[in-house]
Design an enzyme around this catalytic site. Structure first.
Site, short mmCIF file in Angstrom:
data_model
loop_
_atom_site.label_atom_id
_atom_site.label_comp_id
_atom_site.label_asym_id
_atom_site.label_seq_id
_atom_site.Cartn_x
_atom_site.Cartn_y
_atom_site.Cartn_z
N SER A 46 120.50 -60.43 25.54
CA SER A 46 120.86 -59.75 26.78
C SER A 46 122.34 -59.99 27.12
CB SER A 46 119.92 -60.19 27.90
OG SER A 46 119.95 -59.30 28.99
N ASP A 162 114.62 -55.61 27.01
CA ASP A 162 115.38 -56.86 27.08
C ASP A 162 114.81 -57.95 26.17
OD1 ASP A 162 116.40 -59.46 28.19
OD2 ASP A 162 117.30 -58.13 29.67
#
Length: 271
Positions: A46, A162
């Site tokens: 991320s 994510d």
């Protein structure tokens, strides 16, 4: 920075997820670079993937700090392009364009100056997906796709979100890349500490981020256990969406890295 010598142990950097707190990674990398700690490979999840990719692209920490303090991070408006599909509120096209600008365009993994990988999650199977080829901005767009906020990214027939859902601190990923000595940087403070910060009703972004943190914090702790060095900047008082605090985050990263330098150098000397 000199390339790795054949006899030297390879040093890998594992950078955690953490939304705005990921800007602290810039400060950590800045200190490691200027202290002569040779980084041979990076894995990021991320926001950690975003910061790691910029260093892997140019090894220029002054340029990294310039990007971190870019006004575009301080206000989310330029990154928001509303979406009506069911998979997320934000298309992420503008954010992808911003990431591309940090990397000199639609940079490929093969263009980077060191091995780099970023982590996403297959929303169908729940599997970790490590991306280390193709378009770097497209891979980063997948790695930062907070479920429900950003639309899904289709990659090689899989729908990705994510990477923090499966691998918030990619220590094992960088180990599989060939690292002999791993420095992990975790910018996800303890969940209970974050809960104490909520003085008013959180917005949808804060709710989604907090939900991910609660669900994955055990993965954070187990992940860092396998690192040789763990650097954890003191960012608990800063919210996941506080991009306007970029300068403070970079400074906190620098402080944490400076505190860790004696231990890093001592352990490297023992190898």
């Amino acid at each position: 920075m000199c390339p790795a010598e054949p006899h030297r142990k390879k040093i890998g950097l594992a950078l955690s997820s953490g939304a705005a707190r990921g800007l602290a990674h810039v400060g950590v990398i800045d200190v490691l670079h200027k202290e002569g700690i040779p980084i041979d490979m990076i894995a990021g999840t991320s926001s950690g993937a975003v910061m790691g990719s910029v260093y892997a692209w140019n090894r220029d920490t002054d340029k990294m700090k310039e990007h971190a303090l870019d006004p575009s991070w301080k206000k989310l408006a330029p990154m928001i392009d509303p979406s009506f599909p069911k998979t997320g509120f934000i298309k992420g096209r503008k954010l992808k364009n911003l990431l591309s600008s940090f990397l000199g365009g639609n940079t490929k993994f093969s263009d980077l100056k060191m091995p780099f990988a970023c982590v996403a999650t297959d929303i169908d199977t729940g599997e970790e997906v490590v991306i280390n080829s193709g378009s770097v901005p497209e891979a980063l767009r997948a790695s930062i796709s907070i479920p429900g906020i950003f639309t899904l990214v289709k990659h090689e027939g899989r729908y990705l979100v994510d990477g923090g859902l499966t691998t918030p601190v990619p220590v094992d990923v960088v180990k599989r890349m060939g690292a002999d000595f791993i420095i992990a940087v975790n910018v996800m403070p303890d969940v209970s500490t974050r809960m104490e910060r909520l003085k008013k009703e959180p917005n949808i972004f804060q709710v989604m981020m907090q939900s991910i943190y609660i669900a994955t914090y055990s993965l954070v702790r187990s992940g860092v256990e396998n690192a040789d060095i763990v650097i954890e900047p003191a960012v608990a008082h800063i919210g996941a969406g506080d991009f306007q605090k970029a300068q403070e985050l970079v400074t906190l990263g620098q402080q944490a890295a400076r505190n860790a330098i004696p231990e890093i150098k001592s352990k490297l000397a023992e190898l």
